[in-house]
Scaffold this active site. Structure first.
Site, PDB file in Angstrom:
ATOM      1  N   GLU A   1       5.571  -3.311   0.784  1.00 24.04           N
ATOM      2  CA  GLU A   1       5.497  -3.186  -0.863  1.00 24.04           C
ATOM      3  C   GLU A   1       4.727  -1.918  -1.069  1.00 24.04           C
ATOM      4  OE1 GLU A   1       6.669  -5.123  -3.092  1.00 24.04           O
ATOM      5  OE2 GLU A   1       7.530  -7.120  -1.689  1.00 24.04           O
TER       6      GLU A   1
ATOM      7  N   GLY B   1       0.826  -1.215  -0.037  1.00 26.75           N
ATOM      8  CA  GLY B   1      -0.049   0.006   0.109  1.00 26.75           C
ATOM      9  C   GLY B   1       0.858   1.421  -0.008  1.00 26.75           C
ATOM     10  N   ASN B   2       0.392   2.134   0.676  1.00 24.41           N
ATOM     11  CA  ASN B   2       0.940   3.638   0.464  1.00 24.41           C
ATOM     12  C   ASN B   2       2.117   3.735   1.723  1.00 24.41           C
ATOM     13  OD1 ASN B   2      -0.377   5.154   2.885  1.00 24.41           O
ATOM     14  ND2 ASN B   2      -2.044   4.415   1.525  1.00 24.41           N
TER      15      ASN B   2
ATOM     16  N   CYS C   1       0.948  -0.359  -9.376  1.00 21.57           N
ATOM     17  CA  CYS C   1       2.199   0.217  -8.670  1.00 21.57           C
ATOM     18  C   CYS C   1       3.345   0.416  -9.373  1.00 21.57           C
ATOM     19  CB  CYS C   1       2.488  -0.522  -7.314  1.00 21.57           C
ATOM     20  SG  CYS C   1       2.622  -2.279  -7.782  1.00 21.57           S
TER      21      CYS C   1
ATOM     22  N   VAL D   1       0.695   4.723   5.447  1.00 23.19           N
ATOM     23  CA  VAL D   1       0.002   3.728   6.335  1.00 23.19           C
ATOM     24  C   VAL D   1       1.231   2.727   6.591  1.00 23.19           C
ATOM     25  CG1 VAL D   1      -1.549   1.592   6.396  1.00 23.19           C
ATOM     26  CG2 VAL D   1      -2.161   3.955   5.273  1.00 23.19           C
TER      27      VAL D   1
HETATM   28  P1  NAD Z   1      -5.459   0.787   0.702  1.00 20.69           P
HETATM   29  O1  NAD Z   1      -6.294   2.222   0.857  1.00 20.69           O
HETATM   30  O2  NAD Z   1      -6.489  -0.424   0.278  1.00 20.69           O
HETATM   31  O3  NAD Z   1      -4.643   0.628   1.863  1.00 20.69           O
HETATM   32  C1  NAD Z   1      -3.864  -0.444   1.997  1.00 20.69           C
HETATM   33  C2  NAD Z   1      -4.393  -1.274   3.178  1.00 20.69           C
HETATM   34  O4  NAD Z   1      -3.979  -0.497   4.349  1.00 20.69           O
HETATM   35  C3  NAD Z   1      -5.857  -1.325   3.227  1.00 20.69           C
HETATM   36  O5  NAD Z   1      -5.977  -3.180   3.499  1.00 20.69           O
HETATM   37  C4  NAD Z   1      -6.125  -0.759   4.390  1.00 20.69           C
HETATM   38  O6  NAD Z   1      -7.310  -1.311   5.195  1.00 20.69           O
HETATM   39  C5  NAD Z   1      -4.837  -0.544   5.317  1.00 20.69           C
HETATM   40  N1  NAD Z   1      -4.973   0.770   5.867  1.00 20.69           N
HETATM   41  C6  NAD Z   1      -5.455   1.734   5.261  1.00 20.69           C
HETATM   42  N2  NAD Z   1      -5.229   2.979   6.384  1.00 20.69           N
HETATM   43  C7  NAD Z   1      -5.030   2.130   7.534  1.00 20.69           C
HETATM   44  C8  NAD Z   1      -4.349   2.550   8.650  1.00 20.69           C
HETATM   45  N3  NAD Z   1      -4.573   4.089   9.026  1.00 20.69           N
HETATM   46  N4  NAD Z   1      -3.949   1.917   9.653  1.00 20.69           N
HETATM   47  C9  NAD Z   1      -3.868   0.648   9.273  1.00 20.69           C
HETATM   48  N5  NAD Z   1      -4.217  -0.047   8.169  1.00 20.69           N
HETATM   49  C10 NAD Z   1      -4.788   0.839   7.074  1.00 20.69           C
HETATM   50  O7  NAD Z   1      -4.503   0.958  -0.678  1.00 20.69           O
HETATM   51  P2  NAD Z   1      -3.597   2.192  -0.879  1.00 20.69           P
HETATM   52  O8  NAD Z   1      -2.534   2.247   0.299  1.00 20.69           O
HETATM   53  O9  NAD Z   1      -4.315   3.641  -1.304  1.00 20.69           O
HETATM   54  O10 NAD Z   1      -2.817   1.570  -2.114  1.00 20.69           O
HETATM   55  C11 NAD Z   1      -2.138   2.310  -3.098  1.00 20.69           C
HETATM   56  C12 NAD Z   1      -0.724   2.316  -2.894  1.00 20.69           C
HETATM   57  O11 NAD Z   1      -0.073   0.966  -2.926  1.00 20.69           O
HETATM   58  C13 NAD Z   1       0.175   2.857  -3.965  1.00 20.69           C
HETATM   59  O12 NAD Z   1       1.025   3.662  -3.687  1.00 20.69           O
HETATM   60  C14 NAD Z   1       0.699   2.069  -4.845  1.00 20.69           C
HETATM   61  O13 NAD Z   1       1.730   2.197  -5.549  1.00 20.69           O
HETATM   62  C15 NAD Z   1       0.889   0.631  -3.753  1.00 20.69           C
HETATM   63  N6  NAD Z   1       0.986  -0.633  -4.182  1.00 20.69           N
HETATM   64  C16 NAD Z   1       2.140  -1.381  -4.202  1.00 20.69           C
HETATM   65  C17 NAD Z   1       2.368  -2.603  -4.568  1.00 20.69           C
HETATM   66  C18 NAD Z   1       3.735  -3.086  -4.514  1.00 20.69           C
HETATM   67  O14 NAD Z   1       3.639  -4.322  -4.849  1.00 20.69           O
HETATM   68  N7  NAD Z   1       4.711  -2.371  -4.339  1.00 20.69           N
HETATM   69  C19 NAD Z   1       1.140  -3.008  -5.208  1.00 20.69           C
HETATM   70  C20 NAD Z   1      -0.093  -2.559  -5.358  1.00 20.69           C
HETATM   71  C21 NAD Z   1      -0.062  -1.085  -4.800  1.00 20.69           C
END
Ligand code: NAD
Length: 458
Positions: free
Chosen positions: A212, A190-191, A246, A194
């Site tokens: 990741e 994710g980002n 990503c 977080v």
């Molecule tokens: P998202 O908003 O779904 O969040 C990811 C996870 O974090 C979710 O399961 C969510 O429930 C959890 N989360 C959110 N806020 C939280 C908090 N305050 N406390 C605990 N957990 C929390 O997804 P996102 O982060 O918007 O995903 C997009 C990002 O992910 C982009 O930056 C993208 O580049 C990255 N990404 C990376 C990969 C990789 O393999 N490197 C793959 C896909 C996406």
């Protein structure tokens, strides 16, 4: 699932792990086979969930989600016997007679937290590594892609051992509750924001993490590149999943001599792929939420738009869009774009492009299109990135032989193939000595003579 049932779920998984049930290779292979079967037998249901969440077309759903996971599981199943075998290593003279080896062992109960952009494969591909390594796992799909989350929660327990695997649906409260407990490894996708929350929570239990993350993956185009092929590959890598990938090229840095030709070829390719009105194309995805779609209206304000540019927040639609030479300090060039908007920046010399990338955080992926070996070497020498792909975009993800992960702010740790197995294993070093010979060299009383001998027995 409400948060109150989380402790019981974790206790059940811990008990299963402690019982040794997950260790035999036969059990792991059976679970991996079930993952493959689940992807095949529920291809239609999962594709429907992905369509509802992201407007994902069937082809992309199969390519980047179900078949990706199935191949990952198949690869692990076929190689597992080899991976779990202890690896012999050299034993120094000082420890002779003896044998040394590295014996992989499962870490225990692991947590996988997934994002919304590949809401199935970002849960299941890490899970393959966790299963192969013999762990129990809790999976937390993204709450943003509700249909896929619900599909995983309902289908997965029908295939995998319920004593060893659990899906916890929900958002921040559920993830916060999960993170309060001790796991033996956490893989978060994710980002960055977080990720710091996850890492801080993990630190309280000294739990190792794999993060990741994302970032701005640049795409460099040299004047020697085959522009037609580059345009096709970049258009595909950028606009699959409506740019919510990503490793999608975030922006292009193109040599001035070929910029115009590249922009024309790219515009043509977008029309070839998605037609004159991409909103009518069954092959072009939607943005995950209205909130995410609204962001693009802001990002595009005041930009020089060469192609596309329409944003329909209610329909979660953003055109495949080409923006020309945005200001480096604009939000478009500061934030990860993560959508179907591609800035094209013209550079006079490729070393300017190299400097542009070097001056910014290390990206998750770096793309270079060139026929020049010297430029290729200069880029590889000078620039760091999670992965590098020369003369193509995104396609490196199909290789289970290449580890996948970021560097610096684009992440830490890696998975896929053997690397997923390694991530979720403790590579336990074992040295086995014999009682037969017990050299007195290391024992007191020490002497100069013994000190001199030391260097011969290493
Ligand atoms: P998202 O908003 O779904 O969040 C990811 C996870 O974090 C979710 O399961 C969510 O429930 C959890 N989360 C959110 N806020 C939280 C908090 N305050 N406390 C605990 N957990 C929390 O997804 P996102 O982060 O918007 O995903 C997009 C990002 O992910 C982009 O930056 C993208 O580049 C990255 N990404 C990376 C990969 C990789 O393999 N490197 C793959 C896909 C996406």
């Amino acid at each position: 699932m409400d948060t109150t049932s989380i402790p019981d779920t974790l206790a059940r998984l811990r008990q299963t792990f402690d019982s040794g049930k997950t260790r035999p290779v036969e059990w792991r292979i059976a679970q991996l086979t079930e993952i493959e079967r689940m992807m095949r037998e529920h291809e239609a249901d999962l594709a429907e969930a992905l369509r509802a969440d992201l407007g994902k077309c069937r082809f992309e759903a199969i390519l980047t989600e179900m078949s990706f996971v199935e191949e990952e599981a198949k690869y692990a199943r076929r190689n597992l016997a080899e991976w779990i075998r202890p690896q012999r290593v050299r034993t120094p003279l000082m420890a002779q007679p003896g044998r040394s080896y590295i014996q992989p062992e499962p870490k225990g109960v692991v947590l996988i937290i997934a994002p919304w952009n590949y809401p199935l494969s970002m849960v299941m591909a890490p899970l393959v590594g966790a299963v192969a390594a013999g762990n129990c796992a809790v999976m937390k799909p993204s709450e943003i892609t509700t249909h896929t989350s619900a599909a995983i929660a309902s289908i997965l327990p029908r295939y995998l051992d319920r004593d060893a695997f659990a899906v916890v649906e929900g958002g921040v409260p559920e993830t916060t509750e999960l993170l309060a407990h001790r796991f033996d490894h956490i893989l978060y996708t994710g980002n960055e924001r977080v990720a710091t929350i996850v890492m801080t929570a993990a630190a309280k239990h000294l739990t190792p993490v794999t993060l990741e993350l994302g970032g701005k993956s640049p795409c460099l185009i040299d004047k020697s590149a085959d522009l037609e092929v580059a345009a096709s590959r970049i258009a595909w890598g950028k606009f699959i999943n409506a740019g919510q990938t990503c490793v999608a090229p975030d922006h292009v840095l193109v040599h001035r001599e070929v910029a115009q030709r590249f922009i024309e070829a790219l515009s043509q390719r977008i029309k070839d792929f998605y037609g004159e009105d991409p909103s009518q194309s069954p092959d072009f995805c939607r943005i995950a939420s209205e909130r995410h779609a609204a962001r693009f209206a802001e990002l595009l304000k005041g930009q020089k738009i060469h192609l596309g540019g329409r944003v329909d927040v209610e329909k979660r639609y953003v055109d495949p869009t080409i923006v020309l030479d945005p200001a480096p300090d604009s939000a478009l060039m500061r934030e990860e774009i993560f959508g179907p908007v591609l800035p094209v920046i013209t550079v006079d010399e490729m070393h300017h492009a190299i400097k542009f990338v070097a001056d910014r955080p290390k990206p998750l992926a770096l793309y270079l299109f060139t026929k020049s070996k010297a430029l290729e070497e200069a880029v590889l020498e000078r620039l760091s990135a999670g992965s590098v792909c020369i003369n193509d975009a995104v396609i490196f993800m199909v290789s289970p032989e290449l580890p996948f992960g970021g560097v610096g702010t684009s992440g830490m740790g890696r998975y896929t193939g053997w690397y997923g197995f390694e991530t979720f294993s403790h590579m336990k070093p074992v040295m086995r000595r014999s009682f037969r010979f017990d050299a007195p060299l290391r024992y007191p009383p020490y002497s100069d003579k013994k000190a001199k001998l030391l260097k011969f027995v290493r």
